[in-house]
Design a protein around this motif. Structure first.
Motif, PDB file in Angstrom:
ATOM      1  N   TYR A   1       6.209   0.101   1.732  1.00 19.79           N
ATOM      2  CA  TYR A   1       6.322   0.974   0.561  1.00 19.79           C
ATOM      3  C   TYR A   1       7.429   1.756   0.527  1.00 19.79           C
ATOM      4  O   TYR A   1       8.279   2.066  -0.329  1.00 19.79           O
ATOM      5  CB  TYR A   1       4.982   1.496   0.443  1.00 19.79           C
ATOM      6  CG  TYR A   1       5.067   2.332  -1.067  1.00 19.79           C
ATOM      7  CD1 TYR A   1       4.865   1.774  -2.439  1.00 19.79           C
ATOM      8  CD2 TYR A   1       5.454   3.616  -0.904  1.00 19.79           C
ATOM      9  CE1 TYR A   1       4.654   2.286  -3.409  1.00 19.79           C
ATOM     10  CE2 TYR A   1       5.508   4.385  -2.156  1.00 19.79           C
ATOM     11  CZ  TYR A   1       5.305   3.893  -3.436  1.00 19.79           C
ATOM     12  OH  TYR A   1       5.210   4.403  -4.592  1.00 19.79           O
ATOM     13  N   TYR A   2       7.558   2.370   1.635  1.00 25.69           N
ATOM     14  CA  TYR A   2       8.507   3.429   1.648  1.00 25.69           C
ATOM     15  C   TYR A   2      10.028   2.815   1.863  1.00 25.69           C
ATOM     16  O   TYR A   2      10.889   3.408   1.236  1.00 25.69           O
ATOM     17  CB  TYR A   2       8.363   4.206   3.164  1.00 25.69           C
ATOM     18  CG  TYR A   2       9.593   5.511   3.005  1.00 25.69           C
ATOM     19  CD1 TYR A   2       9.188   6.569   2.898  1.00 25.69           C
ATOM     20  CD2 TYR A   2      10.656   5.221   4.053  1.00 25.69           C
ATOM     21  CE1 TYR A   2      10.120   7.619   3.152  1.00 25.69           C
ATOM     22  CE2 TYR A   2      11.527   6.123   4.074  1.00 25.69           C
ATOM     23  CZ  TYR A   2      11.253   7.534   3.687  1.00 25.69           C
ATOM     24  OH  TYR A   2      12.250   8.497   4.033  1.00 25.69           O
ATOM     25  N   THR A   3      10.310   1.669   2.498  1.00 27.25           N
ATOM     26  CA  THR A   3      11.488   0.893   2.437  1.00 27.25           C
ATOM     27  C   THR A   3      11.472   0.663   0.949  1.00 27.25           C
ATOM     28  O   THR A   3      12.939   0.620   0.602  1.00 27.25           O
ATOM     29  CB  THR A   3      11.266  -0.222   3.284  1.00 27.25           C
ATOM     30  OG1 THR A   3      10.832   0.035   4.739  1.00 27.25           O
ATOM     31  CG2 THR A   3      12.525  -1.098   3.132  1.00 27.25           C
ATOM     32  N   GLU A   4      10.712   0.076   0.168  1.00 27.88           N
ATOM     33  CA  GLU A   4      11.075  -0.195  -1.046  1.00 27.88           C
ATOM     34  C   GLU A   4      11.505   0.952  -2.074  1.00 27.88           C
ATOM     35  O   GLU A   4      12.490   0.724  -2.844  1.00 27.88           O
ATOM     36  CB  GLU A   4       9.818  -1.066  -1.743  1.00 27.88           C
ATOM     37  CG  GLU A   4       9.938  -2.580  -1.198  1.00 27.88           C
ATOM     38  CD  GLU A   4       8.997  -3.651  -1.948  1.00 27.88           C
ATOM     39  OE1 GLU A   4       8.682  -3.095  -3.054  1.00 27.88           O
ATOM     40  OE2 GLU A   4       8.436  -4.695  -1.554  1.00 27.88           O
ATOM     41  N   LEU A   5      10.832   1.863  -1.718  1.00 27.06           N
ATOM     42  CA  LEU A   5      11.042   3.262  -2.455  1.00 27.06           C
ATOM     43  C   LEU A   5      12.384   3.672  -2.226  1.00 27.06           C
ATOM     44  O   LEU A   5      13.291   4.154  -3.043  1.00 27.06           O
ATOM     45  CB  LEU A   5       9.906   4.240  -2.028  1.00 27.06           C
ATOM     46  CG  LEU A   5      10.193   5.780  -2.787  1.00 27.06           C
ATOM     47  CD1 LEU A   5       9.660   5.649  -4.250  1.00 27.06           C
ATOM     48  CD2 LEU A   5       9.297   6.645  -2.022  1.00 27.06           C
ATOM     49  N   MET A   6      12.929   3.785  -0.882  1.00 30.54           N
ATOM     50  CA  MET A   6      14.320   4.111  -0.641  1.00 30.54           C
ATOM     51  C   MET A   6      15.223   3.263  -1.168  1.00 30.54           C
ATOM     52  O   MET A   6      16.255   3.691  -1.479  1.00 30.54           O
ATOM     53  CB  MET A   6      14.377   4.267   0.967  1.00 30.54           C
ATOM     54  CG  MET A   6      13.735   5.449   1.645  1.00 30.54           C
ATOM     55  SD  MET A   6      14.184   7.008   0.855  1.00 30.54           S
ATOM     56  CE  MET A   6      12.863   7.369  -0.525  1.00 30.54           C
ATOM     57  N   GLU A   7      14.650   1.920  -1.539  1.00 32.09           N
ATOM     58  CA  GLU A   7      15.840   1.099  -1.794  1.00 32.09           C
ATOM     59  C   GLU A   7      15.864   1.136  -3.248  1.00 32.09           C
ATOM     60  O   GLU A   7      17.386   1.296  -3.662  1.00 32.09           O
ATOM     61  CB  GLU A   7      15.185  -0.641  -1.650  1.00 32.09           C
ATOM     62  CG  GLU A   7      16.190  -1.513  -2.168  1.00 32.09           C
ATOM     63  CD  GLU A   7      15.606  -2.849  -2.135  1.00 32.09           C
ATOM     64  OE1 GLU A   7      16.501  -3.889  -2.507  1.00 32.09           O
ATOM     65  OE2 GLU A   7      14.474  -3.157  -2.604  1.00 32.09           O
TER      66      GLU A   7
ATOM     67  N   GLU B   1       0.874  -0.974   0.011  1.00 35.24           N
ATOM     68  CA  GLU B   1      -0.008   0.067   0.058  1.00 35.24           C
ATOM     69  C   GLU B   1       0.930   1.309  -0.052  1.00 35.24           C
ATOM     70  O   GLU B   1       1.713   1.398   0.673  1.00 35.24           O
ATOM     71  CB  GLU B   1      -0.955  -0.087   1.280  1.00 35.24           C
ATOM     72  CG  GLU B   1      -1.988   1.136   1.373  1.00 35.24           C
ATOM     73  CD  GLU B   1      -2.765   1.201   2.481  1.00 35.24           C
ATOM     74  OE1 GLU B   1      -3.606   1.889   2.638  1.00 35.24           O
ATOM     75  OE2 GLU B   1      -2.646   0.006   3.233  1.00 35.24           O
ATOM     76  N   TYR B   2       0.468   2.100  -0.782  1.00 30.57           N
ATOM     77  CA  TYR B   2       1.229   3.495  -0.959  1.00 30.57           C
ATOM     78  C   TYR B   2       1.131   4.111   0.337  1.00 30.57           C
ATOM     79  O   TYR B   2       0.290   4.407   1.047  1.00 30.57           O
ATOM     80  CB  TYR B   2       0.571   4.271  -1.945  1.00 30.57           C
ATOM     81  CG  TYR B   2       1.240   5.828  -2.196  1.00 30.57           C
ATOM     82  CD1 TYR B   2       2.525   6.025  -2.743  1.00 30.57           C
ATOM     83  CD2 TYR B   2       0.795   6.770  -1.560  1.00 30.57           C
ATOM     84  CE1 TYR B   2       3.096   7.104  -2.933  1.00 30.57           C
ATOM     85  CE2 TYR B   2       1.524   8.043  -1.688  1.00 30.57           C
ATOM     86  CZ  TYR B   2       2.742   7.993  -2.277  1.00 30.57           C
ATOM     87  OH  TYR B   2       3.125   9.446  -2.444  1.00 30.57           O
ATOM     88  N   SER B   3       2.429   4.376   0.903  1.00 34.09           N
ATOM     89  CA  SER B   3       2.602   5.104   2.307  1.00 34.09           C
ATOM     90  C   SER B   3       4.170   5.680   2.272  1.00 34.09           C
ATOM     91  O   SER B   3       5.169   5.171   1.867  1.00 34.09           O
ATOM     92  CB  SER B   3       2.428   4.234   3.406  1.00 34.09           C
ATOM     93  OG  SER B   3       2.644   4.751   4.638  1.00 34.09           O
ATOM     94  N   LEU B   4       3.940   6.920   2.766  1.00 33.66           N
ATOM     95  CA  LEU B   4       5.293   7.704   2.852  1.00 33.66           C
ATOM     96  C   LEU B   4       5.883   7.581   4.364  1.00 33.66           C
ATOM     97  O   LEU B   4       6.906   8.321   4.845  1.00 33.66           O
ATOM     98  CB  LEU B   4       5.391   9.094   2.338  1.00 33.66           C
ATOM     99  CG  LEU B   4       5.240   9.381   0.937  1.00 33.66           C
ATOM    100  CD1 LEU B   4       4.957  10.783   0.396  1.00 33.66           C
ATOM    101  CD2 LEU B   4       6.165   8.352   0.154  1.00 33.66           C
ATOM    102  N   ASN B   5       5.026   6.821   5.173  1.00 29.07           N
ATOM    103  CA  ASN B   5       5.469   6.499   6.753  1.00 29.07           C
ATOM    104  C   ASN B   5       6.653   5.529   6.413  1.00 29.07           C
ATOM    105  O   ASN B   5       6.908   4.807   5.822  1.00 29.07           O
ATOM    106  CB  ASN B   5       4.422   5.591   7.138  1.00 29.07           C
ATOM    107  CG  ASN B   5       4.764   5.394   8.741  1.00 29.07           C
ATOM    108  OD1 ASN B   5       5.809   5.000   8.734  1.00 29.07           O
ATOM    109  ND2 ASN B   5       3.757   5.509   9.567  1.00 29.07           N
ATOM    110  N   LYS B   6       7.761   6.058   7.113  1.00 27.10           N
ATOM    111  CA  LYS B   6       9.172   5.546   7.080  1.00 27.10           C
ATOM    112  C   LYS B   6       9.308   4.185   7.479  1.00 27.10           C
ATOM    113  O   LYS B   6      10.240   3.504   7.316  1.00 27.10           O
ATOM    114  CB  LYS B   6      10.133   6.366   7.809  1.00 27.10           C
ATOM    115  CG  LYS B   6      10.393   7.780   7.201  1.00 27.10           C
ATOM    116  CD  LYS B   6      11.389   8.475   8.032  1.00 27.10           C
ATOM    117  CE  LYS B   6      11.834   9.856   7.317  1.00 27.10           C
ATOM    118  NZ  LYS B   6      12.895  10.607   8.081  1.00 27.10           N
ATOM    119  N   ASN B   7       8.127   3.735   8.129  1.00 27.36           N
ATOM    120  CA  ASN B   7       8.101   2.193   8.978  1.00 27.36           C
ATOM    121  C   ASN B   7       7.432   1.311   7.761  1.00 27.36           C
ATOM    122  O   ASN B   7       7.163   0.066   8.033  1.00 27.36           O
ATOM    123  CB  ASN B   7       7.470   2.285  10.098  1.00 27.36           C
ATOM    124  CG  ASN B   7       8.298   2.991  11.314  1.00 27.36           C
ATOM    125  OD1 ASN B   7       9.608   2.752  11.273  1.00 27.36           O
ATOM    126  ND2 ASN B   7       7.781   3.671  11.947  1.00 27.36           N
TER     127      ASN B   7
END
Length: 439
Positions: free
Chosen positions: A232-238, A223-229
């Motif tokens: 989605y955010y983890t994969e985006l930062m990867e 699920e789309y989320s910019l929550n650092k935990n």
């Protein structure tokens, strides 16, 4: 394994020699049939590249053409059975008439080019290629055998083309443009061209073996989320971090497996484009290499070519069904909008949603079928990109090549890891379905 240009050049030299011999009223050289399939595949690939077909559309062309070849040549082996009889939507195939003589390679060749010509724009190119090849047979065979073989090939092509007319492709050409809304997490057109979505209705195309486009529906994307935990955010930062610090090996892998049929480059007010093979053409090239290594008969090779093309065709239907259901945003959109407006992916982002990864689906599907048909752990050198990039890569197995094709999309900055891992599972399931039906 010679590269594609070398194959074509070799066949053309043989053909030219045949014509010269014929004109001099000397004996015609025999047809070198082990070159027929690779050369015909190369001819079709050249046209697909020239006409700039999208990967899903290219998969349809390859599947119908390779099925046509197999259904003609299979009669050389009395143990070989029809593939189309095990697929959906095909009428029964014609069979040779008792008492008549045939050259079944010529029948397959005729069916292949007749089908291919109907499905592409550059028909003249295939006309010339077919005439050069069949000219050898005309010189070498009794006229009655030649006529019987061409007639059988044309009848087979008619059955294949009837199916192609009812697979919903023509209807899908007239469907409305895909609507795009600026909603967080949902796909939008991407730079540099901001092109419309490619084949948004491909899931409506009739599969060859799948019960439906959604038969192997994958798990939903994170699920789309910019929550650092969040996942989605983890994969985006990867994606962001990997692409910023690519190793030379990762860069080479991403570039090697790009397989973008039409990459545009912008320099000031100028725009130019590079044409390359599609991922379908890449895997069909690998199929040719593997059959050559295994020294398979022409009937076995034709079967492997056909099954590989068919599983890729169904793989795209399965993948595109999910792409336009979840309509997941591409990394470049989120990264530029939320973190770094100057960030660019190494590879140009294709113009369709992110999840699942098409490369991962069709590569795993192809590898699953190729392994079942040709065996495990075949070490090979992939030379399919020599004509386009001057590059080749060595792989210990087909599965290793498929895995590298998948991860290349992360290195290229155009896919999240979940799209790759779940796409690979999706492709294996499609491939396993084929393996359960065809041995």
């Amino acid at each position: 394994m010679k590269n594609r240009s070398a194959i074509i050049g070799f066949v053309y030299v043989v053909l030219l020699s045949s014509v010269i011999c014929c004109n001099q009223m000397t004996e015609t050289k025999p047809v070198q049939e082990d070159m027929i399939l690779p050369a015909s595949l190369a001819n079709l690939t050249n046209v697909i590249i020239r006409d700039i077909y999208s990967p899903p559309v290219a998969s349809r062309i390859y599947a119908y053409a390779q099925l046509a070849f197999y259904e003609g040549v299979r009669f050389e082996d009395t143990t070989a059975s029809s593939i189309t009889a095990g697929l959906k939507g095909f009428d029964p195939m014609p069979v040779p008439e008792a008492g008549k003589k045939y050259d079944f390679t010529l029948a397959g060749l005729t069916a292949f080019y007749t089908v291919g010509r109907k499905l592409v724009f550059s028909k003249d190119s295939l006309n010339v290629a077919e005439q050069r090849l069949t000219g050898q047979y005309r010189s070498a065979l009794p006229s009655e055998t030649f006529t019987n073989s061409v007639q059988l090939g044309n009848w087979i092509a008619e059955v294949i083309l009837r199916r192609s007319k009812t697979d919903n492709y023509d209807k899908s050409r007239g469907m409305p443009r895909f609507s795009v809304y600026k909603t967080d997490g949902k796909w939008r057109q991407t730079s540099p061209d901001y092109a419309d979505a490619v084949e948004p209705y491909w899931s409506t195309i009739s599969p060859l073996l799948l019960d439906s486009a959604s038969q192997f529906k994958p798990l939903p994307p994170p699920e789309y989320s910019l929550n650092k935990n969040s996942r989605y955010y983890t994969e985006l930062m990867e994606v962001y971090e990997v692409t910023r610090y690519l190793t030379p090996t990762q860069d080479s892998i991403a570039t090697y497996w790009d397989d973008n049929a039409f990459v545009t480059r912008h320099e000031g007010h100028l725009m130019y484009a590079n044409k390359k093979t599609t991922p379908v053409g890449h895997w069909m090239g690998i199929t040719s290499i593997l059959c050559t290594l295994r020294k398979t008969s022409i009937v076995k090779s034709a079967k492997v070519y056909a099954l590989t093309a068919c599983v890729i065709f169904d793989g795209f239907i399965s993948c595109w069904d999910e792409k336009f259901r979840s309509s997941t945003v591409r990394p470049i959109t989120v990264i530029q909008q939320e973190f770094d407006q100057d960030w660019e992916s190494l590879l140009q982002t294709p113009s369709f949603p992110e999840y699942t990864s098409g490369h991962s689906v069709i590569s795993s599907a192809a590898a699953t079928v190729l392994t079942a048909q040709l065996g495990n752990n075949i070490s090979f050198t992939d030379t399919t990109e020599m004509d386009y990039m001057g590059l080749k890569r060595q792989f210990p197995s087909v599965e290793a090549a498929a895995a590298e094709a998948g991860i290349s999309r992360l290195y290229g900055g155009i896919h999240f890891r979940s799209a790759i891992t779940e796409g690979s599972r999706q492709g294996i399931r499609v491939g396993s379905l084929y393996n359960s039906r065809f041995q």
